[in-house]
Design a protein around this motif. Structure first.
Motif, PDB file in Angstrom:
ATOM      1  N   UNK A   1       0.927  -0.933   0.176  1.00 42.93           N
ATOM      2  CA  UNK A   1      -0.109  -0.091  -0.008  1.00 42.93           C
ATOM      3  C   UNK A   1       0.891   2.027  -0.020  1.00 42.93           C
ATOM      4  N   UNK A   2      -0.064   2.659  -0.091  1.00 39.11           N
ATOM      5  CA  UNK A   2       1.128   3.590  -0.137  1.00 39.11           C
ATOM      6  C   UNK A   2       0.747   4.214   1.339  1.00 39.11           C
ATOM      7  N   UNK A   3       1.560   5.108   1.386  1.00 42.26           N
ATOM      8  CA  UNK A   3       0.625   6.088   2.589  1.00 42.26           C
ATOM      9  C   UNK A   3       0.373   7.479   2.332  1.00 42.26           C
ATOM     10  N   UNK A   4      -0.192   7.990   3.559  1.00 41.51           N
ATOM     11  CA  UNK A   4      -0.534   8.903   2.720  1.00 41.51           C
ATOM     12  C   UNK A   4       0.034  10.360   1.792  1.00 41.51           C
ATOM     13  N   UNK A   5       1.179  10.017   1.685  1.00 45.43           N
ATOM     14  CA  UNK A   5       2.450  10.579   0.475  1.00 45.43           C
ATOM     15  C   UNK A   5       2.389  10.553  -0.741  1.00 45.43           C
ATOM     16  N   UNK A   6       2.661   8.951  -0.850  1.00 40.72           N
ATOM     17  CA  UNK A   6       2.492   7.994  -1.882  1.00 40.72           C
ATOM     18  C   UNK A   6       3.990   7.532  -1.268  1.00 40.72           C
TER      19      UNK A   6
ATOM     20  N   UNK B   1       5.234   1.629   1.008  1.00 39.81           N
ATOM     21  CA  UNK B   1       4.482   0.914   2.538  1.00 39.81           C
ATOM     22  C   UNK B   1       4.395  -0.837   1.998  1.00 39.81           C
ATOM     23  N   UNK B   2       5.219  -2.160   2.799  1.00 42.46           N
ATOM     24  CA  UNK B   2       4.709  -3.056   2.581  1.00 42.46           C
ATOM     25  C   UNK B   2       4.759  -3.749   4.208  1.00 42.46           C
ATOM     26  N   UNK B   3       3.844  -4.648   4.054  1.00 33.21           N
ATOM     27  CA  UNK B   3       3.211  -5.651   5.490  1.00 33.21           C
ATOM     28  C   UNK B   3       4.047  -7.186   4.824  1.00 33.21           C
ATOM     29  N   UNK B   4       4.470  -8.178   6.028  1.00 27.09           N
ATOM     30  CA  UNK B   4       4.426  -8.792   5.687  1.00 27.09           C
ATOM     31  C   UNK B   4       5.383  -9.446   6.988  1.00 27.09           C
TER      32      UNK B   4
END
Length: 270
Positions: A114-119, A122-125
Motif C-alpha cells: 500500500x502507499x502512505x498518504x504521501x505516496x 509500504x509493505x506489510x509482511x
C-alpha cells in the motif's frame, strides 16, 4: 573485502511527509505503531510499549506526492512476527477501506502493499520459516517468487494481536543503475547478493536473510533523485550490533566512491 556481520539489519527509516499528524494517524492508528515523540519538527513511531524508533517523520518543505519515477524509496517493509498479527493489521485496513496497491505470496513471505498518504510505498509482511524458503537458481541463495496471495486466509488468521514486535524487515529502493547500486551495497558495505533478476532488480542481505535491501530500476532507470523538498525517503539507518562492526561500516563508507543518489545511509549502534 570481508562480508558484513550477520547480525546487521535495517534499524529504522526517516521519511519526509506533507502533514505529520496525518502520517502519524496512518502509521500509528492504522498500522498499529505508537508515537513516542511528536513536535513541530516531526514525530517518531515505535512498536507499542517500546521506545526504539522504526519510522521517523519529518515535514517536507513542499507538500505533495512522493515522486514515483525517481531514485529513492520503492517501499519500507514492516515485518510482523506472526501471521495472526499480519491478519490483524489487514483487518483494520479492510475496515477502514484503505486501498492496497498489491498483495503477493513470495515463497519466503506473505506480503501486502500500500502507499502512505504521501505516496511513500509500504509493505506489510510475515516471513515463512527459513527452512521452507524456496532454493535459488544458479548463483543465488534464495528463490523468491511472486504468486497470488490468499487474502481470505490472511484475514482468517487475525488473532487480535498488536504491533508490539514489529520491526523494519527491509527497505526496497529505486535506483538509476543496478550494477552501480550493487557495487555500493555488496562491494562497499559487504552485503551478500541473494537473488538477481537480470538488469532490473536484485536483493541483498546480511546473515542469509532473503533480503534486507531490495534494488530495482522498474521506474527509475537512469532517473535523477526525487526533489529533496518533496515527501520521500530521507534516511536508511542500518543497525550494527557492536562498536567494532559500526566502526567497520564507517570505514567502508569513508572509502565509498559513490553513495546512493537521493538517500542518506546512516550506520547506527543497535
Amino acid at each position: 573485502m570481508e562480508g558484513i556481520d550477520p547480525r546487521v539489519h535495517i534499524d529504522h527509516v526517516v521519511l519526509r511527509v506533507s502533514d505529520v499528524p496525518r502520517s502519524v494517524g496512518f502509521y500509528g492508528e492504522l498500522l498499529g505503531l505508537e508515537p513516542v515523540r511528536e513536535g513541530t519538527d516531526g514525530a517518531t513511531l515505535a512498536p507499542p510499549g517500546g521506545d526504539h524508533p522504526l519510522i521517523v517523520l519529518r515535514p517536507s518543505t513542499i507538500p505533495g506526492r512522493a515522486p514515483q519515477e525517481a531514485t529513492g524509496l520503492f517501499h519500507t517493509a514492516l515485518r510482523w512476527p506472526t501471521l495472526g498479527g499480519l491478519g490483524e493489521v489487514f483487518s483494520r485496513l479492510v475496515h477502514a477501506r484503505y486501498p492496497l496497491s498489491g498483495a503477493s505470496d513470495h515463497g519466503v513471505s506473505e506480503a501486502l502493499y500500500l502507499d502512505d498518504p504521501d505516496g511513500n510505498g509500504v509493505e506489510l509482511y510475515h516471513d515463512r520459516p527459513r527452512a521452507s524458503w524456496p532454493p535459488g537458481g544458479p548463483g543465488e541463495r534464495v528463490g523468491m517468487v511472486t504468486r497470488p496471495l490468499d487474502l481470505n486466509g490472511i484475514l482468517d488468521a487475525a488473532d487480535g494481536s498488536g504491533a508490539e514486535d514489529v520491526d523494519v524487515g527491509h527497505v526496497h529502493l529505486q535506483v538509476a543503475d543496478l550494477p552501480a547500486a550493487l557495487r555500493f551495497w555488496v562491494d562497499t558495505l559487504g552485503f551478500e547478493l541473494m537473488q538477481h533478476f537480470g538488469s532490473e532488480a536484485a536483493f541483498v542481505s546480511a546473515g542469509g536473510y532473503h533480503h534486507h535491501v531490495g534494488l530495482n530500476t522498474w521506474r527509475s532507470r537512469n532517473a535523477p533523485p526525487g526533489a529533496h523538498e518533496l515527501p520521500g525517503l530521507d534516511t536508511v539507518a542500518i543497525g550494527y550490533p557492536d562498536k567494532d562492526a559500526l566502526g567497520d561500516a564507517m570505514r567502508r563508507l569513508d572509502g565509498a566512491e559513490r553513495l546512493p543518489a537521493g538517500v542518506r545511509i546512516l550506520p547506527v549502534l543497535a
